[in-house]
Design an enzyme around this catalytic site. Structure first.
Site, PDB file in Angstrom:
ATOM      1  CE  LYS A  27      -3.460   0.220   2.690  1.00 40.88           C
ATOM      2  NZ  LYS A  27      -5.043   0.319   2.462  1.00 40.88           N
ATOM      3  NE  ARG A  97      -6.898   2.459   4.893  1.00 44.71           N
ATOM      4  CZ  ARG A  97      -7.604   3.602   4.678  1.00 44.71           C
ATOM      5  NH1 ARG A  97      -6.845   4.706   4.522  1.00 44.71           N
ATOM      6  NH2 ARG A  97      -8.886   3.575   4.368  1.00 44.71           N
ATOM      7  N   GLY A 106      -7.735  -7.963   5.458  1.00 43.82           N
ATOM      8  CA  GLY A 106      -8.668  -8.040   6.292  1.00 43.82           C
ATOM      9  C   GLY A 106      -7.766  -8.765   7.643  1.00 43.82           C
ATOM     10  CG  MET A 108      -2.082  -7.292   9.739  1.00 42.47           C
ATOM     11  SD  MET A 108      -0.506  -6.992   9.474  1.00 42.47           S
ATOM     12  CE  MET A 108      -0.489  -6.325   8.103  1.00 42.47           C
ATOM     13  NE  ARG A 364      -5.760  -4.001  -3.284  1.00 44.68           N
ATOM     14  CZ  ARG A 364      -6.269  -4.391  -2.071  1.00 44.68           C
ATOM     15  NH1 ARG A 364      -5.721  -4.702  -1.126  1.00 44.68           N
ATOM     16  NH2 ARG A 364      -7.570  -4.598  -1.989  1.00 44.68           N
ATOM     17  CG  HIS A 486      -9.854 -33.626   7.152  1.00 45.21           C
ATOM     18  ND1 HIS A 486     -10.700 -34.407   6.313  1.00 45.21           N
ATOM     19  CD2 HIS A 486      -8.770 -34.167   7.285  1.00 45.21           C
ATOM     20  CE1 HIS A 486      -9.831 -35.671   6.155  1.00 45.21           C
ATOM     21  NE2 HIS A 486      -8.701 -35.636   6.642  1.00 45.21           N
ATOM     22  NE  ARG A 594      -1.855 -45.384 -15.314  1.00 46.77           N
ATOM     23  CZ  ARG A 594      -2.029 -44.045 -14.832  1.00 46.77           C
ATOM     24  NH1 ARG A 594      -1.279 -43.852 -13.561  1.00 46.77           N
ATOM     25  NH2 ARG A 594      -2.666 -43.142 -15.459  1.00 46.77           N
ATOM     26  NE  ARG A 691       3.052 -49.224 -14.873  1.00 43.26           N
ATOM     27  CZ  ARG A 691       2.764 -48.494 -13.691  1.00 43.26           C
ATOM     28  NH1 ARG A 691       3.459 -47.718 -13.222  1.00 43.26           N
ATOM     29  NH2 ARG A 691       1.534 -48.484 -13.514  1.00 43.26           N
ATOM     30  CD  GLU A 845       7.995 -47.857 -10.395  1.00 43.25           C
ATOM     31  OE1 GLU A 845       6.906 -47.189  -9.836  1.00 43.25           O
ATOM     32  OE2 GLU A 845       7.710 -48.928 -10.908  1.00 43.25           O
ATOM     33  CB  SER A 864       9.835 -43.273 -17.044  1.00 42.14           C
ATOM     34  OG  SER A 864       8.638 -42.517 -16.648  1.00 42.14           O
ATOM     35  N   GLY A 866       9.274 -42.776 -11.553  1.00 40.76           N
ATOM     36  CA  GLY A 866       7.873 -43.018 -10.927  1.00 40.76           C
ATOM     37  C   GLY A 866       7.875 -42.270  -9.369  1.00 40.76           C
ATOM     38  CG  ASP A 869       5.360 -47.077  -6.529  1.00 45.79           C
ATOM     39  OD1 ASP A 869       4.276 -46.485  -6.226  1.00 45.79           O
ATOM     40  OD2 ASP A 869       5.409 -48.412  -7.114  1.00 45.79           O
ATOM     41  CB  CYS A 932       5.379 -41.223 -16.021  1.00 48.47           C
ATOM     42  SG  CYS A 932       5.865 -43.085 -15.064  1.00 48.47           S
ATOM     43  CE1 TYR A 952       8.212 -38.640 -20.130  1.00 48.79           C
ATOM     44  CE2 TYR A 952      10.226 -38.832 -21.314  1.00 48.79           C
ATOM     45  CZ  TYR A 952       9.248 -39.360 -20.504  1.00 48.79           C
ATOM     46  OH  TYR A 952       9.163 -40.745 -20.228  1.00 48.79           O
TER      47      TYR A 952
END
Lengths: 982, 982
Positions: A27, A97, A106, A108, A364, A486, A594, A691, A845, A864, A866, A869, A932, A952
């Site tokens: 600010k 402020r 909100g 402070m 801002r 949660h 897969r 795979r 993996e 690759s 994994g 795992d 992957c 990749y």
């Protein structure tokens, strides 16, 4: 003497631009820059974040010189404004402020109207000629000061106010008379005295000093600390404190206050977008008591159309600022344009018009929706305001994901609203839309979900015990809890839509239903939730999948991103439809198909089970035969060896298990071949990594516990009925004989399932280990892959299969499997007369595979990672068990900064990856390396993959665009860092 | 031209000692050295291993020059002996024997009497004047040549021989007359012709050439390959071939043949130990048809005493060589002493006496029992023959283990023999002695074992399905299988005694019994097996634990080892009795005391279960209270916060779960404290590392599946009985009401157990994660440790507790726990007024902990590698699942060279360990690092631990001596390597 205090224009002149936000807060920096640019900003000054930190370092004491500098700056402001602080005739009032480097809305504290006392209030009356206004300002000061600076519970002031409001006709703030407000001021002062055993300070400087302290103190207030923890803002930044001349938008109908965006923050359209309220203070706009008016005429007219208000009525009662104050509006337009050009980004502005004069209070960077972010970035490139690189850096990759999440068909949603199916609104805790049967407990959610029924899990609130149901559900709806509850945290983690804290619901778990406004939704009824808006509907609303081609600006932005990125983006896709979607989203290959998902389809599961149940015995006999063949060959004239060979041959020939096993494999070959043909067609010319079978075999079989319960039940029933003399089955009951037959069958299955059960299936017989024990399964899959490739190649398609082995931990495993793969491939290609180029590689993996990458790269042509795992093994954490049982606690206690299954753990997992990449490439410089695991779609993880030089990342189809953008940002960040270090 | 052939004395002169075994093989090197030392060796020559390798490299063709060199060497031998090969008057006969670098007894081939033909046999008759001898030699040649060189099944020759023997009175070889033998020769030649459609070669040189080829070929014979695989001997060493003049111990009663050790190979006593047979050939000694006689008079007398033979009879019928041929005996004594001095080790000698003349045929390092190995090494140091370092290097650490395994009390065993309880003898597959109930299936073994009953698992043969039973059994007994059978391999792996291949047993699995010689052993009957000797007894034979103090030589050897080793040796011990045993065996600390084993004891398990079942709810309430306290403290004037605090307090106060949880913890405190006092007392002055609770909680609870079955059974029974009108329980049956009560109880327990079940408990809620969720359990344990330390310190004992945290993966986990530990410790010490020094450290058993060792060492004062779990996670292999399901296959296929759970995997697990040691020490130079996985007792793993600079290894008490020796050998090897590289 350290300079703690900067007049706004000093801040602009004396502090370099890149330090301004650090020192003055967001600010303060905005005010400094506006003041520096000569815009109309109410004079004032900023106390730096350094002063705040010094204050805490000294045990909540002002550092040396601070107060003197405040007084000096205040004096300069008095001179500018031509009023004096505490002057009974012509008093200066100020706001105090907070303003940290990062916006914490909100969180402070603010105190307005500082400087009003029993004395100066009279001066204010004299200045404004408005007694009601002056006392209203004074009571607001006492109320805010009492609550914020002194901690008096706010409701005690409200209680008094309510009492007076009750006496008026309209029962509103605005109905209070000047007299009433004067009395309220007296009552407020009495309350203050009673609560604190001291008088409300009548020394304006004392008010100022205490207000500044309160602003500083609010930095370590509980809400602020929690907020920073949640958003990972460091606690040592401190807040700045802005002291600024009060201007009043509520000094009559030539006054107003408002907020505006320089572009539409929802759509990104280039149009001034904002609202104002005549004769009002800033807080009135926020409070939402009066309906704010539109700033532009166009927006005002649209609004009126939507609300069925005639043009006459609109002009009379709801005029736009453009119409009401055309000159001020023009000035504001110019200021807005200037600020956007200055900042080269959309600005979120606060302004006040005091008796016709425009004052800018804040500027801002404007928050915006995902859609707007993309459009604005692209438009600004076309306008020449920013570069393509900047545009690419401007959009959060995660935002794109929102654009591409399933959402409700807007028309269907509108119809649902019209039908009155909008039941309630909750907190939009996790974006996306979902529709399904309402269920009220996690077990049912899991059971129904397993049966393929879409469900929405509805709970008062969720606990770790509900996680298995949340995983099975399409969406989550809770009655209680906030954005960090949660349910919210887990749903975001799972990438599922969630609406939480929907307090309007009355959930009755006993009866498995909820009611809302008298309407009852029972278990099994369809509901629909929109996690992006928080809406909850009765009934089914169709969701639509977004289409990248229709998102023109996004496509353009991503095309720019593609110019910058070094990482390729591939996709994880098991089915042709997913592969096509991924390709549409820009995937340059399939990083993970897969094969076992295909095994679960109903048309083949019986054969898969047949294969699994017969594999151990069949393989044992075939292994014996092989050993006998070798022995007989080695000792051609040993009659014992010859006899053993004949016996082994006979055993294989006559074995039911071998027969069933071979039959199952024969049945699976054509369906697998067809699966692969579809993938190759969809990815014509692009690599497809397939795979080979990975999960433990028991995953394809009925669950042990269920079978056990069935067997025990049957056994007990038979036993009980046998005790009854002359027992005859009742109607609908089976005879004992029938039950015994059923029991025998189930017992056999139970034994087979039991033989395949494992203590720790994650670490058990799966992946390449299955291939080594049951090489015929690998032969089947490789045959299907190669035959599919031959078939599509004959149709003019270019298949690029890459065969990937899961879970390898040693190069010898790969050598054994590679021999099998190459042998089958040669066979198929010779038979088909077609040449196919394929690669052979492995997942990395298992920690050992990463540690032995140099050896493994001798046999593997690609790696690759994994990381799912790998994270499980590097941490020794089973995801299934941990996320419900203790990972949440670990996140709460900050033992882990992020869920390592979502954001790659660079120190542990990442370190192994880096080693594997370096050492693997040392062995095989052209080693193709990718990732992957789920991390392939996470921006932070993608940045790391870029850093360690992967070829990749492979993400789920919907996250391919996210990954493209994240990969580009990683490359641009690296470039920027290189330039900096030069 | 390459030299392929060396006369024995040339081998001594021309080949440097260190190359001799490589080139000439063990036997050839021995002959060369004996010849070089001037000992009486029948002249001959050795064809090198290089020639063998060249032969295979050329596709089984003699390399260039080989045959010419053989002829040349043969010629030199002819000159020396004064006979000619193929000379019809005075023929030279030779033996052709294999001889590789490493002894492979019985694995490769030998042809004797080469050079005999229809012509030369007459010359032999002329030479010896013994027609019978000559034809016997000839028929032996045809038989061996036919079988070994040409592959004619041996039984075809035996069949002819048997026919002739049947005609004699004595039915023995020795009863065959010269005529018969001449006829046999004719029949053998006819058989040869019929089998091969060629004549038995009458060209002696052709015989020689083919015999040499046969010796070479036997290198890749199946038996030899299997043997090398098992003993890990490389396949590219090749075998040498020794061609040597035949000498005959069967030329009348002035001839003899025998074998001898320069010291007693069973006890290590310094006395010539051996046997001979007058008028016999070497193979007769081996065949065991005639009873061999003792060489020394003393041994002969002892033997006679044992067998109740009078001195007269002995002297007459069983005279010793010492008595029969005193001069030759003296000569032999001198030769033996000379050879032992030359080789500085016990020699295993073969000799022949031909008409009074001594010929040495072989000398090699003598194999010996563990006991003898130790005694000989120690004696030789005292004799000044070898250094202490050499003595330490001479004994295999694994051998020591045998000396310290439980064994039968010899007298009790003798009594059992006398009683006729010795049932049978099998293969001594895995050493040690065990006694227990015979059981015939793995499930029973497991069930009885769980109940604490000692069992011996008896099976026809074992398969992976039996492994759980083998784990539960004290010992394993099988009817079939050899030293490399599943039972043998697994038993050795488990360190359990096993007798395998005991074919005398008739096992009847249906009736759960076995019979042997008419005696029947049923399930539950006691049997005893001695895995060191292969004996199987009926009944119980008490086992005794060896005592290091009584093994004087071993103690001396280990004391020398202690001088050389750098690694300390600690022990894993959970109970004071184990700690005392470990200390007696030389342990310098406790590296791992597992507190949870103590939890399983019957007197505390109920409280442990109470603790576990109530912990989740109790902890939840206490966490709520803590949060409420913090909130109330932060907002002292917020009435909501105060109210919430009061509610949380009430909830904790009134909760049954909290009450039960606290009560359980209170009950456990004194018993744990007592456990620890015992450990500190036993280890007075030495460090004791106590690991806080580690296993997943459900391990302490009843098994889910069993409970489930019980619940389903009860439920079904209730349902069925309700259907019966007017049902009344019969005698002994419970009422429906009683059953319902029982069901409700079981269902509650089932729910609780279910809540704690995990998909992959190895990777689940255990170790430090439990501590973070349930800090009170840690507090209990730390309190017990510190209070115990205070108590014993007051009694004058010096406790050195080290508190170890399992399964940590991040430094933050350790920080949290360390705070708790330090806080409790301060509390206890203040209350008790006693100062205790303790260390805080962690296991490194999760890959991430190793990768982040530098950070973790900031908080941990010591590391202890938990290589069991580290191996599981680095390989992603669950030991429970793998050993039965696929690890054996991996061993067979050589994917893993050794079971990584037994021999540390240096490339994978070891690499992480090395990193962790280096990086941990960089943070904390005095970091104490050890290993407490099972590998701590494995010599190869200990060598690696030495290499990477651990402070100690911790092994099970019985393996402490093994570890001391292995650690010394590692240090000495390193020293030798340093000297070499200088």
């Amino acid at each position: 003497m350290k300079k703690w205090v900067y007049l706004f224009e000093e801040g602009y002149r004396e502090i370099p631009a890149e330090r301004r936000r650090d020192l003055l807060g967001g600010k303060g920096a905005g005010l400094a820059e506006m003041a520096g640019a000569g815009l109309p900003v109410p004079p004032g000054f900023t106390i730096t974040t350094e002063a705040c930190n010094a204050y805490f370092a000294a045990g909540r004491q002002f550092p040396e010189g601070l107060w003197e500098q405040v007084l000096e700056a205040l004096h300069r402001v008095e001179e500018k404004v031509g009023r004096r602080f505490g002057d009974p005739q012509n008093p200066l009032l100020v706001s105090v402020r907070s303003g940290a480097k990062f916006s914490m809305p909100g969180m402070m504290d603010t105190v307005l109207n500082v400087g009003l006392t029993d004395e100066t209030v009279k001066g204010l009356i004299a200045q404004t000629g408005d007694e009601r206004f002056a006392y209203d300002a004074y009571r607001r000061l006492i109320q805010m000061f009492g609550r914020i600076v002194k901690g008096i519970p706010g409701e005690r002031f409200e209680h008094i106010l309510d009492r007076y409001k009750a006496k008026t006709k309209g029962k509103q703030d605005t109905d209070l008379t000047a007299e009433m407000l004067r009395d309220i001021v007296e009552e407020f002062k009495a309350l203050y005295r009673k609560e604190l055993e001291e008088e409300f300070p009548q020394d304006p400087l004392e008010q100022l000093r205490q207000a500044i302290r309160a602003v500083f103190d609010s930095w370590f207030g509980k809400r602020a600390v929690d907020y920073r923890n949640f958003y990972k803002i460091p606690h040592d930044l401190g807040t700045a404190c802005n002291v600024q001349t009060m201007v009043f938008g509520n000094m009559g109908f030539d006054s107003a206050t408002g907020v505006a965006f320089t572009r539409n923050p929802a759509t990104g359209e280039k149009e001034l977008y904002g609202e104002y309220l005549p004769n009002a203070q800033g807080e009135d706009v926020v409070a939402g008591i009066r309906t704010p008016l539109k700033i532009t005429k166009k927006a005002s007219q649209e609004w009126a159309r939507e609300h069925g208000i005639s043009e006459e009525e609109r002009r009379l009662r709801y005029p736009s600022l453009e119409e009401r104050m055309p000159e001020t509006y023009q000035q504001f337009l110019e200021v807005a344009a200037l600020l956007e050009r200055h900042y080269r980004d959309v600005q979120d502005l606060e302004f006040t018009i005091e008796r016709g004069r425009l004052w800018m209070l804040q500027t801002r960077t404007g928050k915006r929706t995902a859609k707007a972010a993309v459009k604005i970035a692209v438009d600004m490139v076309h306008e020449g305001l920013i570069t393509k690189e900047e545009a690419v850096m401007r959009v959060e990759p995660e935002q794109i994901n929102q654009l591409l999440l399933p959402r409700f068909d807007e028309k269907a949603k509108e119809r649902a609203r019209e039908k009155g199916d909008l039941l309630a609104r909750g907190l939009n805790a996790s974006p996306g839309a979902a529709t399904g049967h309402a269920v009220f407990d996690a077990d049912t959610a899991e059971a129904w979900g397993r049966d393929g029924r879409p469900v929405i899990l509805v709970r008062p609130e969720t606990t770790p015990d509900d996680v298995h149901g949340m995983i099975a559900a399409r969406g989550i709806l809770t009655q209680r809890g906030g954005a960090t509850s949660h349910a919210a945290v887990v749903a975001r983690g799972l990438g599922k839509p969630a609406v939480v804290g929907c307090e309007a619901l009355q959930i009755d778990l006993e009866r498995k239903q909820f009611s809302v406004n008298g309407r009852v939704i029972r278990e099994g009824d369809f509901i629909s939730i929109d996690g992006s808006t928080g809406e909850v509907f009765a009934g089914q609303i169709p969701t639509i999948d977004p289409n990248l081609a229709e998102e023109r600006e996004l496509a353009e932005l991503l095309a720019w991103a593609d110019e910058f990125r070094r990482l390729q983006v591939w996709a994880n896709a098991d089915y042709p439809r997913d592969a096509r979607k991924a390709r549409e989203f820009g995937a340059e290959g399939i990083g993970l198909a897969r094969t076992e998902h295909m095994f679960f389809e109903a048309d083949r599961l019986p054969y898969v089970r047949q294969m699994i149940l017969n594999a151990p015995e069949a393989q044992r006999l075939m292994d014996q035969l092989r050993a006998a063949q070798q022995a007989a060959q080695a000792r051609p004239d040993d009659p014992k060896a010859q006899k053993a060979l004949r016996e082994a041959e006979r055993a294989v020939r006559t074995s039911k298990a071998v027969k069933a096993y071979r039959k199952a494999l024969d049945r699976l070959l054509p369906v697998q071949r067809k699966d692969f043909e579809g993938l190759f067609e969809a990815m014509d010319g692009l690599p497809v990594i397939i795979r080979l079978i990975d999960p433990p075999m028991h995953e394809f079989l009925p669950r042990y516990e269920e079978l056990l319960a069935e067997v025990v039940e049957l056994r007990t029933r038979i036993e009980e009925r046998r005790k009854i003399k002359g027992y005859r089955p009742r109607k609908g009951e089976k005879s004992i004989r029938q039950m015994e037959e059923e029991l025998a069958e189930k017992e056999a299955l139970l034994r087979a399932v039991n033989a395949l059960r494992e203590m720790n299936p994650m670490l058990g017989l799966r992946g390449i280990r299955l291939g080594i024990l049951y090489p015929d399964i690998i032969r089947l899959q490789v045959r299907a892959i190669l035959e599919a490739a031959c078939n599509v190649k004959r149709r003019g398609i270019t298949p690029k299969p890459e065969i990937m082995i899961p879970l390898s931990a040693d190069v010898k495993e790969l050598q054994i499997v590679r021999e099998i793969v190459d042998e089958v491939a040669r066979e198929v290609m010779a038979r088909e007369g077609v040449e196919i180029e394929y690669k052979f590689g492995t997942m990395i993996e298992v920690p050992r595979a990463a540690l032995l990458a140099a050896e493994i790269a001798q046999v593997a042509e690609f790696f690759s990672f994994g990381t799912n795992d790998l994270t499980q093994t590097v941490w020794a954490i089973s995801r299934d068990d941990a996320e419900g049982k203790f990972l949440l606690r670990y996140l709460e206690e900050k033992i882990v900064p992020e869920n390592p299954f979502q954001v790659l753990d660079r120190k542990g997992v990442g370190r192994l990856m880096r080693m594997a990449v370096e050492e693997g490439r040392r062995t095989r410089p052209d080693l193709e390396v990718g990732i992957c695991g789920e991390h392939g779609g996470d921006p932070s993880s993608i940045e790391f993959c870029h850093e360690i030089g992967l070829n990749y990342v492979s993400a789920s189809p919907y996250r391919v665009p996210v990954a493209r953008l994240a990969a580009a940002q990683a490359a641009l960040k690296e470039r920027a860092a290189r330039i900096e270090t030069r």
